[in-house]
Structures are given as structure tokens and as C-alpha cells.
Motif scaffolding. Structure first.
Motif, PDB file in Angstrom:
ATOM      1  N   ARG A  57       0.831  -1.210   0.000  1.00  8.70           N
ATOM      2  CA  ARG A  57       0.000   0.000   0.000  1.00  8.70           C
ATOM      3  C   ARG A  57       0.862   1.256   0.000  1.00  8.70           C
ATOM      4  O   ARG A  57       0.590   2.217  -0.707  1.00  8.70           O
ATOM      5  CB  ARG A  57      -0.929   0.000   1.214  1.00  8.70           C
ATOM      6  CG  ARG A  57      -2.082  -0.946   1.110  1.00  8.70           C
ATOM      7  CD  ARG A  57      -3.016  -0.801   2.316  1.00  8.70           C
ATOM      8  NE  ARG A  57      -3.797  -1.992   2.452  1.00  8.70           N
ATOM      9  CZ  ARG A  57      -3.576  -2.958   3.357  1.00  8.70           C
ATOM     10  NH1 ARG A  57      -2.609  -2.845   4.242  1.00  8.70           N
ATOM     11  NH2 ARG A  57      -4.338  -4.028   3.390  1.00  8.70           N
ATOM     12  N   GLU A  58       1.917   1.248   0.813  1.00 10.97           N
ATOM     13  CA  GLU A  58       2.808   2.405   0.891  1.00 10.97           C
ATOM     14  C   GLU A  58       3.544   2.624  -0.423  1.00 10.97           C
ATOM     15  O   GLU A  58       3.718   3.761  -0.870  1.00 10.97           O
ATOM     16  CB  GLU A  58       3.794   2.234   2.046  1.00 10.97           C
ATOM     17  CG  GLU A  58       3.117   2.320   3.401  1.00 10.97           C
ATOM     18  CD  GLU A  58       4.010   1.921   4.557  1.00 10.97           C
ATOM     19  OE1 GLU A  58       5.239   1.657   4.344  1.00 10.97           O
ATOM     20  OE2 GLU A  58       3.501   1.835   5.700  1.00 10.97           O
ATOM     21  N   LEU A  59       3.977   1.546  -1.064  1.00 10.22           N
ATOM     22  CA  LEU A  59       4.635   1.656  -2.354  1.00 10.22           C
ATOM     23  C   LEU A  59       3.691   2.264  -3.390  1.00 10.22           C
ATOM     24  O   LEU A  59       4.052   3.183  -4.113  1.00 10.22           O
ATOM     25  CB  LEU A  59       5.148   0.290  -2.813  1.00 10.22           C
ATOM     26  CG  LEU A  59       5.786   0.247  -4.195  1.00 10.22           C
ATOM     27  CD1 LEU A  59       7.062   1.083  -4.233  1.00 10.22           C
ATOM     28  CD2 LEU A  59       6.078  -1.187  -4.595  1.00 10.22           C
ATOM     29  N   TRP A  60       2.473   1.739  -3.451  1.00  7.32           N
ATOM     30  CA  TRP A  60       1.493   2.253  -4.417  1.00  7.32           C
ATOM     31  C   TRP A  60       1.183   3.723  -4.137  1.00  7.32           C
ATOM     32  O   TRP A  60       1.052   4.523  -5.052  1.00  7.32           O
ATOM     33  CB  TRP A  60       0.222   1.438  -4.372  1.00  7.32           C
ATOM     34  CG  TRP A  60       0.329   0.119  -5.075  1.00  7.32           C
ATOM     35  CD1 TRP A  60       1.303  -0.279  -5.935  1.00  7.32           C
ATOM     36  CD2 TRP A  60      -0.566  -0.969  -4.967  1.00  7.32           C
ATOM     37  NE1 TRP A  60       1.066  -1.566  -6.366  1.00  7.32           N
ATOM     38  CE2 TRP A  60      -0.068  -2.006  -5.791  1.00  7.32           C
ATOM     39  CE3 TRP A  60      -1.730  -1.175  -4.245  1.00  7.32           C
ATOM     40  CZ2 TRP A  60      -0.733  -3.209  -5.926  1.00  7.32           C
ATOM     41  CZ3 TRP A  60      -2.372  -2.397  -4.382  1.00  7.32           C
ATOM     42  CH2 TRP A  60      -1.879  -3.402  -5.219  1.00  7.32           C
ATOM     43  N   ALA A  61       1.058   4.081  -2.860  1.00  4.41           N
ATOM     44  CA  ALA A  61       0.764   5.479  -2.514  1.00  4.41           C
ATOM     45  C   ALA A  61       1.892   6.396  -2.984  1.00  4.41           C
ATOM     46  O   ALA A  61       1.644   7.487  -3.485  1.00  4.41           O
ATOM     47  CB  ALA A  61       0.557   5.615  -1.006  1.00  4.41           C
ATOM     48  N   ALA A  62       3.131   5.949  -2.860  1.00  6.82           N
ATOM     49  CA  ALA A  62       4.267   6.759  -3.292  1.00  6.82           C
ATOM     50  C   ALA A  62       4.288   6.895  -4.819  1.00  6.82           C
ATOM     51  O   ALA A  62       4.624   7.963  -5.340  1.00  6.82           O
ATOM     52  CB  ALA A  62       5.568   6.147  -2.803  1.00  6.82           C
TER      53      ALA A  62
END
Length: 65
Positions: A57-62
Motif C-alpha cells: 500500500r505504501e509503495l502504491w501510494a508513493a
């Protein structure tokens, strides 16, 4: 399971029933979790670990930001 080449070259892989529902021996997997576990286990000897759902999720958000 033919996902290893791309992952070892730094790419991302995705595993689940929507992609495959068979074990390497040709038998049907019992659950999506089993399939993900089998895929992740392939990379342990190469010191590659699966991301957690939160890490993804954090990767996609970035990427989206």
C-alpha cells in the motif's frame, strides 16, 4: 511457478488464484493463501522476501502521489 526470473531481476510479482491455481506438482492448491505462501517460499533461498500488504500500500501510494 515461473515468476522467479522477473523477481530476481528486481521486478515485482503477483500471485493468487486469479493468476494460477496449481501447485508445481500439478495438484490443485487449497487456498489463495497457500498459493501465495508457495510463491514466497521460492525466494527464501535467494534472500528475497515478500512484501506485507501494508508495504505494498505504501509503495502504491508513493507511486500514485
Amino acid at each position: 511457478m515461473r515468476r522467479s526470473g522477473g523477481a530476481l531481476l528486481g521486478g515485482c510479482i503477483r500471485a493468487g488464484f486469479e493468476n494460477n491455481c496449481w501447485r508445481p506438482d500439478g495438484s490443485l492448491v487449497g487456498s489463495n493463501a497457500e498459493l501465495v505462501g508457495l510463491t514466497a517460499a521460492q525466494f527464501l533461498p535467494c534472500r528475497k522476501e515478500a512484501m506485507s500488504a501494508q508495504q505494498l500500500r505504501e509503495l502504491w501510494a508513493a507511486v500514485i502521489a
